[in-house]
Structures are given as structure tokens and as C-alpha cells.
Design an enzyme around this catalytic site. Structure first.
Site, PDB file in Angstrom:
ATOM      1  N   TYR A  84      -1.539  -1.601  10.994  1.00  0.00           N
ATOM      2  CA  TYR A  84      -1.814  -2.002   9.528  1.00  0.00           C
ATOM      3  C   TYR A  84      -0.810  -1.784   8.483  1.00  0.00           C
ATOM      4  CZ  TYR A  84      -3.761  -1.937   4.979  1.00  0.00           C
ATOM      5  OH  TYR A  84      -3.683  -2.076   3.501  1.00  0.00           O
TER       6      TYR A  84
ATOM      7  N   LYS B 141       2.223  -3.999   6.773  1.00  0.00           N
ATOM      8  CA  LYS B 141       2.712  -3.888   5.170  1.00  0.00           C
ATOM      9  C   LYS B 141       4.122  -3.622   5.014  1.00  0.00           C
ATOM     10  CE  LYS B 141      -1.145  -4.329   3.445  1.00  0.00           C
ATOM     11  NZ  LYS B 141      -1.729  -5.814   2.883  1.00  0.00           N
TER      12      LYS B 141
ATOM     13  N   SER C 200       0.898  -1.306  -0.171  1.00  0.00           N
ATOM     14  CA  SER C 200       0.120  -0.135  -0.108  1.00  0.00           C
ATOM     15  C   SER C 200       0.916   1.376   0.104  1.00  0.00           C
ATOM     16  CB  SER C 200      -0.869  -0.070   1.166  1.00  0.00           C
ATOM     17  OG  SER C 200      -1.574   1.054   1.522  1.00  0.00           O
TER      18      SER C 200
HETATM   19  P1  NAD Z   1     -11.057  -7.209   1.413  1.00  0.00           P
HETATM   20  O1  NAD Z   1     -11.180  -7.261   2.773  1.00  0.00           O
HETATM   21  O2  NAD Z   1     -12.084  -7.073   0.776  1.00  0.00           O
HETATM   22  O3  NAD Z   1     -10.458  -8.874   0.954  1.00  0.00           O
HETATM   23  C1  NAD Z   1      -9.542  -9.651   1.796  1.00  0.00           C
HETATM   24  C2  NAD Z   1     -10.223 -11.087   1.589  1.00  0.00           C
HETATM   25  O4  NAD Z   1      -9.244 -11.830   2.421  1.00  0.00           O
HETATM   26  C3  NAD Z   1     -11.526 -11.189   2.353  1.00  0.00           C
HETATM   27  O5  NAD Z   1     -12.277 -11.767   1.441  1.00  0.00           O
HETATM   28  C4  NAD Z   1     -11.232 -11.808   3.502  1.00  0.00           C
HETATM   29  O6  NAD Z   1     -12.369 -12.801   3.678  1.00  0.00           O
HETATM   30  C5  NAD Z   1     -10.060 -12.719   3.363  1.00  0.00           C
HETATM   31  N1  NAD Z   1      -9.189 -13.033   4.457  1.00  0.00           N
HETATM   32  C6  NAD Z   1      -8.803 -12.169   5.048  1.00  0.00           C
HETATM   33  N2  NAD Z   1      -7.956 -12.969   6.148  1.00  0.00           N
HETATM   34  C7  NAD Z   1      -7.812 -14.043   5.539  1.00  0.00           C
HETATM   35  C8  NAD Z   1      -7.282 -15.320   5.990  1.00  0.00           C
HETATM   36  N3  NAD Z   1      -6.190 -15.447   6.911  1.00  0.00           N
HETATM   37  N4  NAD Z   1      -7.450 -16.432   5.356  1.00  0.00           N
HETATM   38  C9  NAD Z   1      -8.329 -16.469   4.259  1.00  0.00           C
HETATM   39  N5  NAD Z   1      -8.833 -15.292   3.881  1.00  0.00           N
HETATM   40  C10 NAD Z   1      -8.689 -14.304   4.495  1.00  0.00           C
HETATM   41  O7  NAD Z   1      -9.808  -6.318   1.288  1.00  0.00           O
HETATM   42  P2  NAD Z   1      -9.226  -5.701  -0.259  1.00  0.00           P
HETATM   43  O8  NAD Z   1      -9.821  -4.209  -0.355  1.00  0.00           O
HETATM   44  O9  NAD Z   1      -9.707  -6.614  -1.395  1.00  0.00           O
HETATM   45  O10 NAD Z   1      -7.941  -5.653   0.091  1.00  0.00           O
HETATM   46  C11 NAD Z   1      -6.911  -6.874  -0.576  1.00  0.00           C
HETATM   47  C12 NAD Z   1      -5.724  -6.688   0.044  1.00  0.00           C
HETATM   48  O11 NAD Z   1      -5.135  -5.243  -0.422  1.00  0.00           O
HETATM   49  C13 NAD Z   1      -5.402  -6.321   1.590  1.00  0.00           C
HETATM   50  O12 NAD Z   1      -3.957  -7.082   1.831  1.00  0.00           O
HETATM   51  C14 NAD Z   1      -5.297  -5.016   1.908  1.00  0.00           C
HETATM   52  O13 NAD Z   1      -4.349  -4.695   2.919  1.00  0.00           O
HETATM   53  C15 NAD Z   1      -4.561  -4.611   0.374  1.00  0.00           C
HETATM   54  N6  NAD Z   1      -4.932  -3.151   0.170  1.00  0.00           N
HETATM   55  C16 NAD Z   1      -6.110  -2.587   0.077  1.00  0.00           C
HETATM   56  C17 NAD Z   1      -6.435  -1.359  -0.384  1.00  0.00           C
HETATM   57  C18 NAD Z   1      -7.634  -0.866  -0.151  1.00  0.00           C
HETATM   58  O14 NAD Z   1      -7.823   0.343  -0.119  1.00  0.00           O
HETATM   59  N7  NAD Z   1      -8.793  -1.432  -0.438  1.00  0.00           N
HETATM   60  C19 NAD Z   1      -5.243  -0.430  -0.154  1.00  0.00           C
HETATM   61  C20 NAD Z   1      -4.080  -0.924  -0.273  1.00  0.00           C
HETATM   62  C21 NAD Z   1      -3.678  -2.223   0.047  1.00  0.00           C
END
Ligand code: NAD
Ligand code: UDP
Length: 340
Positions: free
Chosen positions: A150, A154, A125
Site C-alpha cells: 500500500y 503511494k 499519505s
Molecule cells: P475509502 O475506501 O473509504 O474510499 C475509497 C473509495 O474508492 C471507495 O468508495 C471505493 O468504493 C472506491 N474505489 C476504490 N477503487 C476504485 C476503483 N478502481 N474505481 C472506482 N472506485 C473505486 O477510503 P478513504 O479513507 O476515503 O481514502 C481515500 C483515499 O485517501 C485513498 O486513496 C487512501 O489511500 C487515501 N488515504 C486515506 C487515509 C485514511 O486513513 N483514511 C490516509 C491517507 C491516505
């Protein structure tokens, strides 16, 4: 190529899975549904006309994980699974360190044991850059002290992956996302958090459909064009495409590769609200509220590296994202009502 997508039913994972299936990749998903719904699997199939194989368990569960490695023999992993709410991570730091770090360890352990799986893409991120000294942020901009557990996960995972890549013959892409917004044009996939959204775009979506009365704009005295915070909002479908390009780069045995995924353009909160109103011909009521702790004035991505090394350019505009987000939220509301 067979790709294991962890967190493949989540917001970014589901869009990326569709893109991968459309591009001919064989996809296996592991998701424990901690922040997603099983319906998403059917919707992915509806759009892509293919159903990824799905396993419902926690990635930290080494026994289940190993059985998937034995039966599916993935050649690459895209690791989305993790917790992502900044505020919650300050309340429950151990839960965040545990889930985000241990799920990554479990996967790297499998890569060590099953070296045929030698490609790894990690969801990092722009938060790792913290308060920028200057913008645009390039991949060489300094990594700053994290302002939340958080963000710290990262930074720590980036360091762990860097060390791992020095001793193991693996290809690793660390992708630093800026602010993903929007939804699939079908209205079947998008972001619909339970409760009060923490992030701006899902909040606007809820105000747009009348589920929340007004948007609170956190601060109007930032050092930006109109005083409201500036971020780089990227359509989730562009982000999804970035993952496919990253996998193609890893296939060429590139070793460790760190790359921003953003548009290169900053947009203020007020500008995003105006774009949303224009794209959907609606009004978003808002009022100014105090600054939110930890927020910065402005960030946006330097996009040179993504363009040069991945051939990545964005196909969608902010207006597209606003239209797609509203379409998804409207349809989601209808689906919820029909279910009742
Ligand atoms: P999200 O919460 O929609 O998706 C994450 C998925 O992982 C969910 O479906 C959840 O059920 C699953 N999950 C979580 N822990 C788990 C585990 N231990 N085992 C199995 N499944 C698990 O999040 P997102 O927005 O799709 O983000 C995806 C990744 O991108 C994350 O790592 C997040 O930190 C990163 N990210 C997101 C953003 C944002 O703004 N959305 C920005 C930068 C980075
Ligand atoms: N923001 C806002 N009201 C909200 C949520 C966010 O004004 O309800 C602002 C926030 O202060 C920041 C921008 O919108 O300037 C983007 O915030 P978000 O939480 O979506 O992403 P961040 O860049 O903080 O990860």
C-alpha cells in the site's frame, strides 16, 4: 469549476464532495462501491441540498471513463479511489498495485487526451515518510522505504505524477494526509468499515457502541510521552477543506505542489482514548497488547507549508472528532437496526 471526484462515496471522498458542493463546485462522482454504499449518495444530497452526478464503474475501465470525460468535460480531478488497508496489501499485493496504479494511469491518460482537464489532486499519505528521523515531518523530510505494498503504491504514484508534471502542462497537488478521524456533524457520513477495523479510531467507535468488547492498545513501550504510539489525528472535515483550498491553489496554475495535511500536534493512543471518553462521557475498556508489526513511535505533520501556501488551518479539535465519530457510529447502528 467542474470536478471529477473518484471514490467520492468513500470516507474522505464523501466529506470532500459535501464541502465542494457547499462551495459551489459542480461535482461528478465515479465510484465502483468496492468499499462504500450507494446510500451515501442520498446522504450527501441531504446535507448539501444538491445531488452530484454519479457513475458506478471501476476507474480502470477506460471506455466508461472516456465517455464521462466526453459528456461531463471535467476541469479537475480529485483522485480518492484506491485500496487502503495496509495489512490486506501485504496479503494481496497485486490487487493493490493493480487498482491503485492502473486507476491513476487511466485518469492521467484522459488528462493527456482532454487537456482542458488540467488539475489533479492526489490522496497520498504520511506513510511515505516511513520511520521518521525527526518530527515534525516537513514536505522535505526524506521519503523512506515503504513497509507495505500500500505504502509503495503511494510512493510510486507520487513519482509518476512528478514525472508527468514535467512533460504535460498540468497542475498537480500531492496531499499527504496524516490520520483522518471523525465524521460529519449530521451523523450521516463517517467511516464504518465492514468486519474488524484496522485503524484505531473506527475501532474505538465500535467499542464505544458495544459492537466490540475492548480496545487492544498495540504497545506501551514506545519512546513517547506515555509509551503508546503518537500520531497526528485530523478531523475529516478539515481534511475536506484542505482539498477545496488545494483546488483553488491549482486554479492559479501552480504546477506540481506537495503538501502535508495534518494538525501539527501529536496525540498518543491513550490520550485519544481519554479524549473520546471525555467528549462522550463514556468508558472505553482497553488492554495493552503486543506491538503491531511495522508501527513507528511517533509522527506528526509540519504544517507551515499548508498554512502559508493554502491558508490551511484546522477548525476542529480532537474532542470535536471524538464527539462526531461517536454520534455517527450511534446513528449508524440505529439505521442498521431499523433496516432489519
Ligand atoms: P475509502 O475506501 O473509504 O474510499 C475509497 C473509495 O474508492 C471507495 O468508495 C471505493 O468504493 C472506491 N474505489 C476504490 N477503487 C476504485 C476503483 N478502481 N474505481 C472506482 N472506485 C473505486 O477510503 P478513504 O479513507 O476515503 O481514502 C481515500 C483515499 O485517501 C485513498 O486513496 C487512501 O489511500 C487515501 N488515504 C486515506 C487515509 C485514511 O486513513 N483514511 C490516509 C491517507 C491516505
Ligand atoms: N492502534 C492500536 N489499536 C488498534 C489500532 C491501532 O493501539 O486497534 C494504534 C497503532 O499501533 C498506532 C495508532 O493506534 O500507534 C494509529 O494506528 P492506525 O492504524 O489508526 O493508523 P496508522 O498511523 O498506523 O496508519
Amino acid at each position: 469549476m467542474k470536478v471529477l471526484v473518484t471514490g467520492g462515496l468513500g470516507y474522505i471522498g464523501s466529506h470532500t464532495t459535501v464541502k465542494l458542493l457547499e462551495e459551489g463546485f459542480d461535482v461528478v462522482i465515479i465510484d465502483n462501491l468496492s468499499n462504500s454504499k450507494i446510500d451515501v449518495l442520498d446522504r450527501i444530497e441531504q446535507i448539501a441540498k444538491k445531488r452530484p452526478r454519479f457513475y458506478n464503474f471501476d476507474v480502470q475501465n477506460k471506455e466508461s471513463l472516456e465517455s464521462v470525460f466526453v459528456s461531463e468535460k471535467p476541469e479537475a480531478i480529485i483522485h480518492f479511489a484506491g485500496f487502503k488497508a495496509v495489512g490486506e496489501s501485504c496479503q494481496k499485493p497485486l490487487m493493490y498495485y493493480e487498482n491503485n496504479l492502473l486507476s491513476t494511469f487511466a485518469l492521467l491518460d484522459m488528462m493527456q487526451k482532454y487537456p482542458k482537464c488540467k488539475n489533479f489532486v492526489f490522496s497520498s499519505s504520511a506513510t511515505v515518510y516511513g520511520e521518521p528521523d525527526s518530527v515534525p515531518l516537513t514536505e522535505n523530510s526524506p521519503i523512506k522505504q515503504a513497509t507495505s505494498p500500500y505504502g509503495q503504491t503511494k510512493i510510486m504514484i507520487e513519482e509518476i505524477l512528478t514525472d508527468f508534471s514535467k512533460v504535460q502542462k498540468v497542475n498537480i497537488a500531492i496531499l499527504r494526509y496524516f490520520n483522518p478521524i471523525g465524521a460529519h456533524q449530521s451523523g450521516l457520513l463517517g467511516e464504518d468499515p465492514n468486519g474488524l477495523p484496522n485503524n484505531l479510531f473506527p475501532y474505538i467507535n465500535k467499542v464505544a457502541v458495544g459492537a466490540l468488547p475492548k480496545l487492544n492498545i498495540f504497545g506501551n513501550d514506545y519512546k513517547t510521552c506515555d509509551g503508546t504510539g503518537v500520531r497526528d489525528y485530523i478531523h475529516v472535515l478539515d481534511l475536506a477543506k484542505g482539498h477545496v483550498l488545494a483546488l483553488k491553489k491549482l486554479e492559479k496554475d501552480c504546477g506540481l505542489f506537495v503538501c502535508n495535511l495534518g494538525t501539527g500536534k501529536g496525540t498518543s493512543v491513550l490520550e485519544l482514548v481519554k479524549a473520546y471518553e471525555k467528549a462522550n462521557n463514556i468508558k472505553i475498556p482497553y488492554e495493552f497488547a503486543p506491538r503491531r508489526a511495522g508501527d513507528i513511535d511517533e509522527n506528526f505533520a509540519g504544517t507551515e507549508k499548508a498554512k502559508k501556501e493554502l491558508g490551511f488551518v484546522c477548525d476542529y479539535t480532537i474532542l470535536d472528532a471524538c464527539r462526531d465519530g461517536y454520534n455517527f457510529q450511534t446513528q449508524e447502528l440505529k439505521r442498521m437496526k431499523d433496516k432489519k
